[in-house]
Scaffold this motif. Structure first.
Motif, PDB file in Angstrom:
ATOM      1  N   MET A 193       0.203   4.046 -14.528  1.00 22.86           N
ATOM      2  CA  MET A 193       0.516   4.006 -13.091  1.00 22.86           C
ATOM      3  C   MET A 193       1.996   4.327 -12.933  1.00 22.86           C
ATOM      4  O   MET A 193       2.819   3.897 -13.732  1.00 22.86           O
TER       5      MET A 193
ATOM      6  N   PHE B  94      -1.054   8.795  -8.347  1.00 22.68           N
ATOM      7  CA  PHE B  94      -0.101   7.906  -9.024  1.00 22.68           C
ATOM      8  C   PHE B  94      -0.534   7.542 -10.433  1.00 22.68           C
ATOM      9  O   PHE B  94      -0.124   6.515 -10.961  1.00 22.68           O
TER      10      PHE B  94
ATOM     11  N   ARG C 294       0.888   5.172   1.053  1.00 23.21           N
ATOM     12  CA  ARG C 294       1.111   4.740  -0.325  1.00 23.21           C
ATOM     13  C   ARG C 294       2.170   5.595  -1.011  1.00 23.21           C
ATOM     14  O   ARG C 294       2.764   5.183  -1.996  1.00 23.21           O
TER      15      ARG C 294
ATOM     16  N   VAL D 245      -2.508  -2.064  -8.966  1.00 20.83           N
ATOM     17  CA  VAL D 245      -3.497  -0.993  -8.841  1.00 20.83           C
ATOM     18  C   VAL D 245      -2.921   0.163  -8.029  1.00 20.83           C
ATOM     19  O   VAL D 245      -2.293  -0.045  -6.998  1.00 20.83           O
ATOM     20  N   HIS D 246      -3.164   1.379  -8.514  1.00 24.18           N
ATOM     21  CA  HIS D 246      -2.564   2.587  -7.911  1.00 24.18           C
ATOM     22  C   HIS D 246      -2.855   2.677  -6.415  1.00 24.18           C
ATOM     23  O   HIS D 246      -1.956   2.883  -5.625  1.00 24.18           O
ATOM     24  N   ASN D 247      -4.147   2.601  -6.100  1.00 23.07           N
ATOM     25  CA  ASN D 247      -4.551   2.658  -4.708  1.00 23.07           C
ATOM     26  C   ASN D 247      -3.957   3.790  -3.894  1.00 23.07           C
ATOM     27  O   ASN D 247      -3.313   3.564  -2.855  1.00 23.07           O
TER      28      ASN D 247
END
Lengths: 734, 240, 326
Positions: free
Chosen positions: A341, A233, B219, A177-179
């Motif tokens: 992604m 992302f 991230r 998952v991009h998150n």
């Protein structure tokens, strides 16, 4: 080295002071707070939904469900058509197609009251049997009915089977998952029939089209602001149901509605990299020449939308091979639709391909780099075109030297440092260079500043900085004099940010617009008295001053030029596109990740002692931001390789680690030593700057590099990501 | 539990346990002692008002039909406002705020939604990412797990409190120079954490910085550059 | 999150008196776990008694022991010079937990009361006997990579998540509590309990009791100690398995030893059998390996956590080896 090749991020000041405004942070008078309540089953229908308690709770302004929603008129029109938005139409009816699918929108006057009220909503369901396990549903695979979904064959079908040496294996990657750190968020409001969205979108124009379609309003009436994105992302490539819901709420209340997803909802409602099972078949001569390569992938999609990505595509061209077959299939499952992604498809595909190459090299008793060099593709065999440029060998060399490849032994487990097993591995990545038509407006102002406008946005790579650097190079103006306006509608139309195409598309448009603007300024000047008798070809433009090449005392400042001509500004707006010449070539970026791992086999602990990421991305516009992107892509690949996996409890059809404590992404302590190396040679074909794109290829190839290094250290071949410690230690069942 | 029972319970509590108010009063006196400006006469009045009104409402509570009517007339909201808020005096970036807030309001939501200080970011809301890191009384903490109502008289420093106009804090400068971010969303938390990391004495090696910065997820993966930035500030030896 | 009343307690006595009158009241200190649980609607107290004003923050060395106030922050204890010197195992364990921001907020008492990280416990629409008695255990037959291999029951296989508590269990600490009936002392290893049929009870605190301090008796484990935490990333993650190992060595012979494990049971898991085995033995990898294997006797796994048997034994061996080499 030009003066702009290492500039600081132009939005740095805003970002380090907290003054950068992300979507949910626009100061909007009268804003109220909304949130989505999700279904607690994975498939079925809503039997009843109790909203009374929520409606009665203090401060609640509205509760919207499928029962009372004012359905947007576009729901009928755009029924199944994909339009940057998902076909899933929120609150359309009582059907539940995945766990945590939004079934209610709660809006209240404060954040706290909204959250509490949302907790009071309870629904009953007619449950239906759900299917969320790709491994159990693989028999439901289907081919996508488009040209891109067709099988590919070159030479003999599955020709690898006739080779002297055959290698076959299956690889899986889990859902990832991009998150991005910023939660999906929006402030939605209406002025009459005109919607405005402050939202997390990678494509301002795409969001406009999507919203226009859903609400059946003209595209020009949709305003979108997405000036700062806290990462995306890929998850910002759709207009998601939450955005439509916020617009519905704002319309109903005629007030601005702020809606921010919970981190838990980021795992269930805004896409993911799909769980994919891949089968590889490689055939080679004993001497190491690839003769056949077959790459098959089966990936999940949702029950309501066919999603595909280029998982098998890299296998068609990255190595020289006469007989290549690729097949791609999807299996509909009861989840939200996946979305590209970072390193989409290629990241998944390279894990299988580059691990298989490593395994085959080992089988042939060849060094993995040697094996790849033996199969170096001199041209793109898939498209039967020459490469525009290819410096993959330079990436191999640069990486080998920096990582200390000479210390690698082909036999696993033969190098030690103290109690640690040492392993070296590498993985190749690639991504196509694309260029979308892009408009940029360039303006000279009397104060000496240059304004560059484009609706493209910047989710983090440094688009504004890149535009500034190119603008400064062309005009000779100092970086401080360049003002970027971007990330919102009403500006010249830019592309969606994705596919590593932003610099190629927008950079080229900035390049062209600035050149035209300089010409325009020079043309204007040549008509003035100061340059009487001097041919236009003898005039130059530098740092806001037009002067004669031969006699620099003859000069006119831009400011005086504008004043003399009674102009407030000098403007050029231009649409740039790729030229025909580019179609004759195959244009790709290439990357090679090298890693040195230290493994404690007793604890299964894998340390990334050294990571070297090399890339041929054509011209490097800005070393600083490009390096940052490469470091970051590698870190993303490290997450993919070592820790990221959305775990589903298939009994309930729902994820059980949908939070940041249980879904692990790399932390600072995971990253011990990182290096980046760019070949930095201009591509003669791609675009005026000679860039080829970086964002995606920065991640592609990292996960297999880790898997290959772990094998080299331990002799353990892990073919299912992530490589968690339990896969390294010997497990005994009691 | 719906609002009515919620309210009901509260009022019954008040009737049965008046000692709660004794405690509240003691607490208020205590805070008065610390900072005489904190509690004003107006506050005391509103407190009396509150008791009076809740007394009135208690009577209604025992007659369910009236209660229903009360809620239909939106009295519930009015009374809830009294019942549900507490006074808070808090200093943020040197500026004092006297507020009435719900006890459940977190420091993060107070900063972002009420004080419009959106530099402090919400990344997970559960103490799992570090984006909401601020300094409270000089210590780095997670504002998402901090109830604002428990920060009486606290001194809070957020990212907005570091620069003096255009003059950046050395850590902010170092983050720009070393490109310690991309999207910028975790950056305020990283910078607040980075400053604290040095002040705490946990920036003596790259390894130590990495460990003590691991509560701040990035991230975009800018860790390498973040460590460069903190290392430079630490070695620069400037007072932070 | 439901709204609640908040009362600031001024003494432990009034705190206890206050909470005694309430059904749905809870103490709050650092809040790092409680606020999280309230946001998830796992717990929904009507009233919070804020105990941060209580005088329970001191670390005091008195004859024969150290007394650590229940409100001492995790980072304060971890970095206390005297704790580092006299109880390095505790300092190491504390530093391995969570992140520095959380350690600055979390208190010693709160750390002892933190809830399991079992996903089924946190997700209110999943079965969980600990959260909702008689709703079933989602982890059995479900996702149980993190879960218990010792002392679990058919009702619950969750694990206790603390690092600090593993060290305190190893160091024979005592817990001092104050309740409506007065003050009492609980052996640290008796403080947390096994799930049995009542997994909703994590510990042996009586209703309305408040932890006031933790005491550690003096010992000789000041040099050869190690806290080894094995997890899915290098930092800021809960333990899959952790081992607190303390050796008192005389000429390479194990004079005394303490061993406790985290991530394997509903409570800090003290390895008394392995301790007995090691006492009097000369340090060797073989002896440590045997201790590791011995400690895993009686382990039961649930599919997702099968690896913990090998990992557990290896972690014990490794922790002892590192401790001995210091």
């Amino acid at each position: 080295m030009s003066k702009t090749s290492n500039i600081n991020r132009v939005d740095g000041f805003a970002k380090v002071t907290g003054s950068a405004t992300y979507s949910a942070e626009y100061k909007t008078p009268g804003v109220v707070y909304g949130c989505l309540v999700g279904s607690t089953i994975a498939r079925g229908r809503i039997k009843s939904i109790d909203t009374k308690k929520a409606e009665w709770a203090p401060g609640v302004l509205a509760v919207i469900t499928h029962l009372n929603v004012d359905k947007p008129t576009g729901y009928q029109k755009v029924k199944d058509k994909r339009n940057f938005g998902q076909p899933l139409q929120i609150f359309k009816d009582d059907s539940v197609l995945y766990y945590d699918q939004p079934i209610a929108l709660v809006i209240a006057d404060t954040f706290e009251r909204m959250q509490y009220a949302a907790s009071l909503i309870k629904a009953d369901y007619f449950k239906e049997e759900h299917s969320t396990d790709l491994q159990k549903a693989a028999d439901k695979e289907k081919k996508i009915d488009t040209e891109k979904g067709n099988d590919y064959h070159r030479g003999e079908h599955d020709g690898y089977k006739n080779a002297e040496v055959i290698f076959e294996a299956e690889y899986t990657i889990p859902t990832e998952v991009h998150n991005p750190m910023e939660l999906a968020n929006i402030i939605a409001k209406w002025d009459g029939n005109k919607p405005t969205l402050y939202t997390k979108s990678q494509g301002v124009e795409g969001t406009r089209r999507s919203v226009a379609g859903v609400f059946d309003v003209p595209v020009e009436d949709v305003s979108v602001f997405s000036e700062y994105l806290g990462g995306a992302f890929g998850m910002g490539l759709h207009t998601w149901p939450y955005e439509i819901a916020a617009l519905m709420g704002a319309k109903k209340l005629n007030r601005p509605v702020k809606l921010v997803l919970h981190r838990e909802q980021m795992f269930t409602n805004v896409g993911f990299r799909p769980f994919t099972i891949q089968k590889m078949g490689l055939g080679a001569t004993k001497a190491g020449k690839l003769t056949g390569l077959t790459h098959e992938a089966v990936a999940m999609t949702s029950s309501y939308e066919d999603f595909m990505e280029g998982t098998v595509n890299m296998s068609r061209f990255i190595y020289d091979c006469a007989n290549v077959s690729t097949r791609y299939r999807i299996v509909p499952l009861d989840t939200c639709t996946p979305i590209w992604m970072r390193g989409p498809g290629e990241a998944t595909g390279s894990f299988a391909l580059e691990c298989a190459m490593d395994e085959m090299a080992y089988k042939l008793n060849l060094d993995p780099i040697e094996f790849r060099k033996l199969n170096y593709a001199e041209k793109d065999q898939e498209q039967n075109k020459p490469w525009s440029s290819k410096y993959l060998l330079e990436c191999y060399e640069g990486g080998m030297e920096r990582i200390g490849w000479k210390n690698r032994k082909n036999e696993p487990g033969s190098v030690k440092e103290g109690n640690w097993l040492v392993g070296y591995g590498m993985g190749t990545g690639t991504f196509g260079c694309y260029r979308s038509p892009t408009s940029v407006k360039a303006k000279f102002l009397p104060d000496g500043n240059l304004v560059l406008q484009c609706s493209v946005n910047d989710m983090g790579p440094g688009t504004a900085t890149m535009m500034t650097a190119i603008g400064a190079e062309i005009t000779g103006l100092p970086v401080e004099n360049i003002i970027i306006e971007m990330g919102k509608s009403g500006l010249p139309k830019g592309p969606t940010q994705g596919g590593s195409a932003t610099t190629s598309s927008v950079g080229s448009a900035v390049h062209d617009a600035c050149n035209l603007l300089v010409s325009k300024a020079v043309g204007l000047a040549s008509g003035t008295l100061a340059f009487k008798g001097i041919p236009i070809t003898e005039l130059t433009f530098e740092n806001g001053v037009i002067s004669s090449k031969k006699n620099s005392s003859k000069s006119v400042t831009l400011a005086s030029l504008l004043t003399a001509n009674k102009l407030d500004e000098l403007t050029v707006e231009n649409l740039s596109k790729a030229d025909e010449e580019a179609k004759k070539y195959s244009i790709y970026s290439f990357s090679v990740h090298f890693v040195k791992v230290l493994v404690n086999p007793n604890l299964g602990k894998i340390r990334l002692a050294h990571v070297v990421s090399c890339a041929d991305i054509g011209t490097v516009i800005n070393q600083k931001t490009s390096a940052g992107q490469m470091y970051g892509g590698a870190v993303g690949g490290i997450g993919m390789g070592l820790m990221e996996a959305l775990e589903i409890d298939h009994r309930f059809g729902r994820p059980i680690n949908n939070n940041f404590a249980d879904y692990h992404v790399p932390v600072n302590a995971d990253i011990e030593k990182q290096e980046v190396f760019f070949v930095n040679k201009k591509d003669p074909i791609s675009n005026p700057m000679g860039t080829k794109g970086l964002g995606e290829t920065a991640l592609v190839g990292m996960a297999p590099a880790i898997a290959n290094a772990v094998f080299n250290a331990t002799g353990k071949r892990v073919r299912d990501l992530p490589i968690t410690l339990d896969k390294i230690i010997e497990t005994v069942k009691v | 539990m719906n609002f009515i029972t919620f309210c009901d319970l509260r009022l019954l509590n008040l009737l049965e346990y008046p000692s709660d108010f004794a405690n509240l009063k003691i607490d208020r006196m205590a805070s008065k002692k610390n900072n005489p400006k904190e509690v004003t006469e107006n506050d005391s009045n509103s407190r009396r008002d509150f008791i009076k009104k809740s007394g009135l409402f208690t009577a209604l509570a025992f007659t369910p039909p009236s209660l229903v009517m009360a809620s239909e007339n939106k009295w519930d909201e009015k009374i809830a406002e009294y019942l549900e808020t507490v006074p808070l005096s808090i200093e943020v970036n040197g500026k004092k705020h006297n507020l009435n807030i719900e006890p459940r309001t977190t420091l993060l939501d107070l900063l972002r939604e009420q004080l419009q200080l959106t530099g402090t970011k919400k990344g997970c809301d559960h103490g799992q990412c570090g984006a909401c890191t601020v300094h409270v009384n000089g210590t780095r903490i997670l504002s998402c797990l901090t109830l604002a109502s428990m920060q009486q008289n606290a001194e809070v420093t957020t990212i907005e409190g570091l620069a003096k106009g255009k003059k950046l804090h050395p850590m902010q400068e170092a983050f720009i120079k070393h490109d310690g971010f991309q999207c910028g969303y975790c950056t305020p938390g990283q910078i607040m954490s980075g400053i604290a990391c040095i002040k705490e004495g946990h920036a003596n090696s790259r390894e130590e910085i990495r460990e003590y910065m691991s509560g701040n997820i990035c991230r975009c993966g800018a860790y390498h550059n973040i460590v460069d930035a903190i290392t430079e500030v630490k070695e620069g030896g400037k007072e932070l | 999150m439901k709204n609640f009343q908040i009362i600031r307690a001024l003494s432990s006595r009034t705190a206890v008196t206050n909470i005694s009158k309430e059904n749905e009241a809870m103490f709050i200190a650092g809040g790092t776990n409680l606020v999280d649980l309230m946001k998830k609607n796992v717990v929904a107290p009507d009233k919070l008694i804020d105990i941060n004003g209580l005088d329970l923050k001191e670390i005091e060395f008195v004859k024969g022991k150290v007394s650590i106030g229940a409100l001492a922050k995790n980072s304060q204890v971890a970095e206390d010079v005297a704790i580092k010197e006299k109880h390095p195992l505790l300092s190491l364990a504390l530093a391995a937990g969570a992140s520095q921001q959380i350690r600055h907020m979390a208190t010693v008492g709160g750390n002892m009361l933190q809830k399991t990280r079992c996903s089924y416990y946190y997700n209110t629409d999943m079965p969980c006997n600990k959260r909702t008695p008689k709703s079933g255990c989602g982890a059995i037959g479900g996702s149980n990579r993190m879960h218990a291999i010792f002392g679990a029951s058919d009702s619950c296989i969750a694990v206790h998540p603390s690092d600090m508590c593993i060290a305190l269990a190893a160091l024979d600490a005592q817990v001092l509590v104050e309740g409506p009936k007065g003050k009492r002392q609980i052996k640290f290893t008796d403080f947390h309990r096994l799930p049995g049929n009542t997994p909703e009870k994590d510990n042996t605190l009586e209703a309305k009791e408040l932890i006031t301090s933790v005491e550690i008796p003096d010992h000789n484990f000041t040099k050869n100690v190690h806290y080894l935490k094995v997890r899915d990333r290098t930092s800021y993650a809960f333990a899959l398995v952790s081992v607190a190992a303390a050796l008192d060595l005389k000429n390479n012979v194990i004079n005394d030893v303490r061993l406790a494990m985290g991530g394997v049971a509903h409570k800090p898991w003290r390895l008394t059998e392995a301790e007995e085995f090691l006492k009097g033995k000369t340090v060797s990898e073989e002896v440590f390996r045997q201790a590791g294997d011995l400690a895993m006797k009686g382990a039961r796994t649930y599919g997702g956590n099968d690896f913990k048997i090998t990992l557990g034994a290896n972690t014990i061996t490794e922790a002892l080896t590192i401790a001995a080499s210091k």
